[in-house]
Scaffold this motif. Sequence first.
Motif, PDB file in Angstrom:
ATOM      1  N   VAL A   1       0.873  -1.173   0.000  1.00 37.40           N
ATOM      2  CA  VAL A   1       0.000   0.000   0.000  1.00 37.40           C
ATOM      3  C   VAL A   1       0.909   1.222   0.000  1.00 37.40           C
ATOM      4  N   GLU A   2       0.648   2.151  -0.923  1.00 34.77           N
ATOM      5  CA  GLU A   2       1.464   3.354  -1.025  1.00 34.77           C
ATOM      6  C   GLU A   2       0.590   4.598  -0.990  1.00 34.77           C
ATOM      7  N   ARG A   3       0.973   5.546  -0.144  1.00 37.29           N
ATOM      8  CA  ARG A   3       0.414   6.898  -0.167  1.00 37.29           C
ATOM      9  C   ARG A   3       1.598   7.853  -0.104  1.00 37.29           C
ATOM     10  N   LEU A   4       2.265   7.980  -1.243  1.00 41.54           N
ATOM     11  CA  LEU A   4       3.504   8.736  -1.322  1.00 41.54           C
ATOM     12  C   LEU A   4       3.418   9.926  -2.261  1.00 41.54           C
ATOM     13  N   ASP A   5       2.374   9.982  -3.075  1.00 47.93           N
ATOM     14  CA  ASP A   5       2.302  11.013  -4.100  1.00 47.93           C
ATOM     15  C   ASP A   5       1.908  12.367  -3.518  1.00 47.93           C
ATOM     16  N   GLU A   6       1.887  13.344  -4.398  1.00 45.75           N
ATOM     17  CA  GLU A   6       1.693  14.727  -3.968  1.00 45.75           C
ATOM     18  C   GLU A   6       0.359  14.958  -3.273  1.00 45.75           C
ATOM     19  N   ASP A   7      -0.669  14.144  -3.571  1.00 52.40           N
ATOM     20  CA  ASP A   7      -1.980  14.369  -2.975  1.00 52.40           C
ATOM     21  C   ASP A   7      -2.080  13.818  -1.556  1.00 52.40           C
ATOM     22  N   ALA A   8      -1.069  13.072  -1.099  1.00 52.57           N
ATOM     23  CA  ALA A   8      -1.057  12.567   0.273  1.00 52.57           C
ATOM     24  C   ALA A   8      -0.491  13.637   1.197  1.00 52.57           C
ATOM     25  N   VAL A   9      -1.143  13.831   2.342  1.00 53.12           N
ATOM     26  CA  VAL A   9      -0.585  14.709   3.371  1.00 53.12           C
ATOM     27  C   VAL A   9       0.271  13.867   4.309  1.00 53.12           C
ATOM     28  N   THR A  10      -0.343  12.825   4.871  1.00 53.55           N
ATOM     29  CA  THR A  10       0.391  11.881   5.701  1.00 53.55           C
ATOM     30  C   THR A  10       0.955  10.803   4.793  1.00 53.55           C
ATOM     31  N   GLN A  11       2.249  10.872   4.550  1.00 51.34           N
ATOM     32  CA  GLN A  11       2.892   9.996   3.582  1.00 51.34           C
ATOM     33  C   GLN A  11       3.304   8.682   4.250  1.00 51.34           C
ATOM     34  N   PHE A  12       2.973   7.546   3.605  1.00 52.05           N
ATOM     35  CA  PHE A  12       3.448   6.265   4.131  1.00 52.05           C
ATOM     36  C   PHE A  12       3.438   5.211   3.038  1.00 52.05           C
ATOM     37  N   ARG A  13       4.208   4.162   3.285  1.00 53.93           N
ATOM     38  CA  ARG A  13       4.238   2.998   2.418  1.00 53.93           C
ATOM     39  C   ARG A  13       4.443   1.768   3.276  1.00 53.93           C
ATOM     40  N   THR A  14       3.773   0.656   2.936  1.00 52.36           N
ATOM     41  CA  THR A  14       3.964  -0.595   3.650  1.00 52.36           C
ATOM     42  C   THR A  14       3.979  -1.754   2.668  1.00 52.36           C
ATOM     43  N   GLN A  15       4.746  -2.782   3.016  1.00 54.29           N
ATOM     44  CA  GLN A  15       4.831  -3.981   2.205  1.00 54.29           C
ATOM     45  C   GLN A  15       5.445  -5.094   3.053  1.00 54.29           C
ATOM     46  N   GLN A  16       5.079  -6.311   2.772  1.00 53.85           N
ATOM     47  CA  GLN A  16       5.691  -7.458   3.434  1.00 53.85           C
ATOM     48  C   GLN A  16       6.693  -8.086   2.459  1.00 53.85           C
ATOM     49  N   LEU A  17       7.978  -7.987   2.807  1.00 50.00           N
ATOM     50  CA  LEU A  17       9.047  -8.463   1.934  1.00 50.00           C
ATOM     51  C   LEU A  17       9.501  -9.857   2.334  1.00 50.00           C
ATOM     52  N   VAL A  18       9.827 -10.658   1.345  1.00 48.62           N
ATOM     53  CA  VAL A  18      10.396 -11.986   1.599  1.00 48.62           C
ATOM     54  C   VAL A  18      11.819 -11.818   2.126  1.00 48.62           C
ATOM     55  N   ILE A  19      12.169 -12.614   3.121  1.00 46.08           N
ATOM     56  CA  ILE A  19      13.527 -12.625   3.646  1.00 46.08           C
ATOM     57  C   ILE A  19      14.299 -13.760   2.985  1.00 46.08           C
ATOM     58  N   ALA A  20      15.537 -13.485   2.608  1.00 47.69           N
ATOM     59  CA  ALA A  20      16.369 -14.463   1.899  1.00 47.69           C
ATOM     60  C   ALA A  20      16.883 -15.532   2.864  1.00 47.69           C
ATOM     61  N   GLY A  21      17.694 -16.444   2.336  1.00 49.81           N
ATOM     62  CA  GLY A  21      18.328 -17.478   3.162  1.00 49.81           C
ATOM     63  C   GLY A  21      17.317 -18.362   3.844  1.00 49.81           C
ATOM     64  N   ASN A  22      17.391 -18.412   5.170  1.00 50.26           N
ATOM     65  CA  ASN A  22      16.454 -19.223   5.948  1.00 50.26           C
ATOM     66  C   ASN A  22      15.079 -18.582   6.083  1.00 50.26           C
ATOM     67  N   GLY A  23      14.978 -17.316   5.680  1.00 51.75           N
ATOM     68  CA  GLY A  23      13.676 -16.684   5.521  1.00 51.75           C
ATOM     69  C   GLY A  23      12.968 -16.249   6.781  1.00 51.75           C
ATOM     70  N   GLU A  24      13.683 -16.161   7.912  1.00 51.03           N
ATOM     71  CA  GLU A  24      12.986 -15.911   9.170  1.00 51.03           C
ATOM     72  C   GLU A  24      13.100 -14.476   9.679  1.00 51.03           C
ATOM     73  N   SER A  25      14.298 -13.881   9.649  1.00 52.44           N
ATOM     74  CA  SER A  25      14.463 -12.590  10.308  1.00 52.44           C
ATOM     75  C   SER A  25      15.674 -11.851   9.755  1.00 52.44           C
ATOM     76  N   GLN A  26      15.735 -10.556  10.044  1.00 51.05           N
ATOM     77  CA  GLN A  26      16.866  -9.748   9.594  1.00 51.05           C
ATOM     78  C   GLN A  26      18.026  -9.912  10.574  1.00 51.05           C
ATOM     79  N   THR A  27      18.676 -11.048  10.458  1.00 52.35           N
ATOM     80  CA  THR A  27      19.873 -11.373  11.225  1.00 52.35           C
ATOM     81  C   THR A  27      20.919 -11.877  10.242  1.00 52.35           C
ATOM     82  N   LEU A  28      22.157 -12.004  10.698  1.00 53.04           N
ATOM     83  CA  LEU A  28      23.196 -12.503   9.800  1.00 53.04           C
ATOM     84  C   LEU A  28      22.915 -13.929   9.358  1.00 53.04           C
TER      85      LEU A  28
END
Length: 418
Positions: free
Chosen positions: A262-289
């Motif tokens: 979901v994106e509300r980033l363009d000029e007509d947005a006052v409160t700007q935000f973006r959200t997305q669920q991204l796939v994690i690489a490797g073991n796919g669990e968390s942002q760790t080494l």
Amino acid sequence: MSETQCKTHGELIRSRQSGHGMPGELFGRQDVFETDIKVFFHRHWILVGVTADVPEPGDVSVVDIGKASIIIVRDDDENVRTYRNVCRHRGARLKEVGKSTVGMLVCPYHQWTYDLDGSLRHASHMGKDFDSTCRGLMPVHTKIVGTHIFVCLAADPPEDIAKLEETMTPRFAPYDLRNTKIAFEQEIIENGNWKLVIENNRECYHCAGTHPELTASFLPEDFGFCPDTLNEEALRALDEYKARNAACQASWEQDGFVSAPVERLDEDAVTQFRTQQLVIAGNGESQTLSTRVASTRLLGNLQRRDLGDMHLWTHNSWTHVMSDHAVISYIIPLAPDKTLVRSKWLVHADAVEGVDYNVSDLTEVWIATNTQDKHLVEITHEGTQDPAYTPGMFSPFTETYVDQFSRWYAARLSAHGI
């Protein structure tokens, strides 16, 4: 005096060539900085903390934004409240920046005393006709979304915060972020303009060459790519990337996790935000080494570890929520060339350090990334202030969100008559 130094704030941003960076004066001038604070940090919704900053009744967190200061407090009924950090007597600051615990809020000057609900409880030597009921602390417009504490200092705050709340509430719900604690927090000061901090956060063109820790958990295609230069092998990899993303999103949605962008980033947005669920690489669990969870005590009542990275951008913050922990960062401009970056690592409130997690595994990716980004912002700020600087062209494949931020910035200034 140069031609750009003669231009007003509005003239400078309107002089930006489409698809190119901002003029250097917008990063270095004091008058531009002061207007930015007034418009983007006093009249827009900004993130100023998390509910775990004030976990118990009487806990206080004070945040300064420009000349303004706010008190975040948890009252005796467990409500999180926010007030202007200004005594109603002669204006003294009630509390210094930072965290503390109080029974009541007492002005250090003349000891006017306020209850945690903001009401004035005691003011000596004011006479029998003094009406204390109209001299409580001044409340601040506040929205709590998940654990995020958003405030707006304007008298009439933008109403479209409701869209952010509507979008993020069901996304945050499975993680039960209000039932978390701060496992670690970090403050760094980047010697660069706040807009450069946000621009850096809005693109990953630089990631492959500068963020080895962070990119361990990202799929390469998430950094962006130029389709004109892809060979057959890269095209096959891109198809596999799209298939993996589609399969993960379908699996998440089947289990009740809302994950579509979901994106509300363009000029007509006052409160700007973006959200997305991204796939994690490797073991796919968390942002760790290791790309495995850093905390075996998952957030909320989660059973799945492979929920990817549910992220949220606003114009002063970025959030990454995984199955086991969340990393929430927000910025406060301090000067044209100084920006405070606060980051908080949240784990389940019942997680035990040394048993369920250790801090180094939890934090090593984003501590390294924040340090690297600090350097990148600083060398960019220095370069934009060089007389030789001319705004360069953005990559149309990997820096589209930077260009979008520039357009939004210009639109918001125009909306305020600048």
